[in-house]
Design a protein around this motif. Structure first.
Motif, PDB file in Angstrom:
ATOM      1  N   ALA A  15       8.997   4.088  47.150  1.00 53.38           N
ATOM      2  CA  ALA A  15      10.140   4.478  47.974  1.00 53.38           C
ATOM      3  C   ALA A  15       9.809   4.441  49.467  1.00 53.38           C
ATOM      4  O   ALA A  15      10.673   4.121  50.282  1.00 53.38           O
ATOM      5  CB  ALA A  15      10.615   5.875  47.588  1.00 53.38           C
ATOM      6  N   ALA A  16       8.582   4.755  49.822  1.00 56.36           N
ATOM      7  CA  ALA A  16       8.221   4.839  51.235  1.00 56.36           C
ATOM      8  C   ALA A  16       7.896   3.480  51.860  1.00 56.36           C
ATOM      9  O   ALA A  16       8.042   3.308  53.061  1.00 56.36           O
ATOM     10  CB  ALA A  16       7.026   5.776  51.409  1.00 56.36           C
ATOM     11  N   ALA A  17       7.455   2.543  51.055  1.00 55.38           N
ATOM     12  CA  ALA A  17       7.034   1.243  51.601  1.00 55.38           C
ATOM     13  C   ALA A  17       8.227   0.312  51.769  1.00 55.38           C
ATOM     14  O   ALA A  17       9.147   0.303  50.956  1.00 55.38           O
ATOM     15  CB  ALA A  17       6.015   0.609  50.667  1.00 55.38           C
ATOM     16  N   SER A  18       8.187  -0.476  52.827  1.00 55.07           N
ATOM     17  CA  SER A  18       9.223  -1.492  53.017  1.00 55.07           C
ATOM     18  C   SER A  18       8.997  -2.612  52.001  1.00 55.07           C
ATOM     19  O   SER A  18       7.890  -2.778  51.494  1.00 55.07           O
ATOM     20  CB  SER A  18       9.166  -2.036  54.445  1.00 55.07           C
ATOM     21  OG  SER A  18       7.956  -2.724  54.644  1.00 55.07           O
TER      22      SER A  18
ATOM     23  N   LYS B  52       3.279   9.096  37.797  1.00 53.15           N
ATOM     24  CA  LYS B  52       4.662   8.647  37.990  1.00 53.15           C
ATOM     25  C   LYS B  52       5.164   9.047  39.377  1.00 53.15           C
ATOM     26  O   LYS B  52       5.831   8.262  40.057  1.00 53.15           O
ATOM     27  CB  LYS B  52       5.559   9.248  36.911  1.00 53.15           C
ATOM     28  CG  LYS B  52       7.004   8.883  37.056  1.00 53.15           C
ATOM     29  CD  LYS B  52       7.846   9.528  35.965  1.00 53.15           C
ATOM     30  CE  LYS B  52       9.296   9.145  36.115  1.00 53.15           C
ATOM     31  NZ  LYS B  52      10.100   9.616  35.009  1.00 53.15           N
ATOM     32  N   SER B  53       4.835  10.235  39.807  1.00 54.94           N
ATOM     33  CA  SER B  53       5.283  10.720  41.110  1.00 54.94           C
ATOM     34  C   SER B  53       4.666   9.915  42.243  1.00 54.94           C
ATOM     35  O   SER B  53       5.350   9.573  43.214  1.00 54.94           O
ATOM     36  CB  SER B  53       4.923  12.197  41.270  1.00 54.94           C
ATOM     37  OG  SER B  53       5.542  12.963  40.270  1.00 54.94           O
ATOM     38  N   VAL B  54       3.388   9.611  42.131  1.00 56.49           N
ATOM     39  CA  VAL B  54       2.713   8.851  43.183  1.00 56.49           C
ATOM     40  C   VAL B  54       3.285   7.443  43.274  1.00 56.49           C
ATOM     41  O   VAL B  54       3.581   6.954  44.372  1.00 56.49           O
ATOM     42  CB  VAL B  54       1.189   8.814  42.923  1.00 56.49           C
ATOM     43  CG1 VAL B  54       0.504   7.781  43.790  1.00 56.49           C
ATOM     44  CG2 VAL B  54       0.589  10.182  43.155  1.00 56.49           C
TER      45      VAL B  54
ATOM     46  N   ARG C  13       0.853  -1.970  48.825  1.00 55.25           N
ATOM     47  CA  ARG C  13       0.740  -0.497  48.813  1.00 55.25           C
ATOM     48  C   ARG C  13       0.616   0.025  47.377  1.00 55.25           C
ATOM     49  O   ARG C  13      -0.162   0.932  47.104  1.00 55.25           O
ATOM     50  CB  ARG C  13       1.941   0.140  49.496  1.00 55.25           C
ATOM     51  CG  ARG C  13       2.087  -0.243  50.945  1.00 55.25           C
ATOM     52  CD  ARG C  13       1.217   0.619  51.845  1.00 55.25           C
ATOM     53  NE  ARG C  13       1.070   0.070  53.166  1.00 55.25           N
ATOM     54  CZ  ARG C  13       1.916   0.219  54.175  1.00 55.25           C
ATOM     55  NH1 ARG C  13       3.012   0.919  54.007  1.00 55.25           N
ATOM     56  NH2 ARG C  13       1.665  -0.321  55.338  1.00 55.25           N
ATOM     57  N   LEU C  14       1.411  -0.550  46.461  1.00 52.75           N
ATOM     58  CA  LEU C  14       1.320  -0.120  45.063  1.00 52.75           C
ATOM     59  C   LEU C  14      -0.037  -0.513  44.476  1.00 52.75           C
ATOM     60  O   LEU C  14      -0.593   0.241  43.672  1.00 52.75           O
ATOM     61  CB  LEU C  14       2.459  -0.719  44.250  1.00 52.75           C
ATOM     62  CG  LEU C  14       3.819  -0.080  44.484  1.00 52.75           C
ATOM     63  CD1 LEU C  14       4.913  -0.888  43.808  1.00 52.75           C
ATOM     64  CD2 LEU C  14       3.843   1.349  44.000  1.00 52.75           C
TER      65      LEU C  14
END
Length: 91
Positions: A76-79, A68-70, A86-87
């Motif tokens: 949150a970090a990816a545009s 869940k954290s990853v 990215r996911l």
């Protein structure tokens, strides 16, 4: 039964941590997984099914919280333009 314990505990752990900060979730996940894996390995070495299940529960809970954290960190970090690729890289 083992599969139910594994996936059930991981799902419960993910559901129980929505308000935790990322650093707290990562720490809890790492500690839970490490402690569970130690007990799980001892259960495997001693051929003790009870220890295997008891160790598997916190290990899976820790893995669920880490997952869940990853996913949350990557999202949150990816545009928005590159979020899906990215996911997908997490899998």
């Amino acid at each position: 039964m083992i599969v139910f314990v594994v996936f059930g505990v991981a799902s419960l752990a993910k559901s129980a941590t929505p308000r935790m900060k990322l650093r707290t979730r990562l720490s809890a996940g790492l500690v839970g997984e490490a402690a569970g894996l130690i007990v799980l390995a001892a259960g495997m070495e001693g051929a003790n099914p009870a220890a295997f299940l008891i160790g598997g529960a916190p290990a899976c809970a820790g893995a669920g919280v880490l997952f869940k954290s990853v996913i949350g960190s990557v999202a949150a970090a990816a545009s928005p333009a590159v979020r899906v690729p990215r996911l997908l890289g997490c899998f």
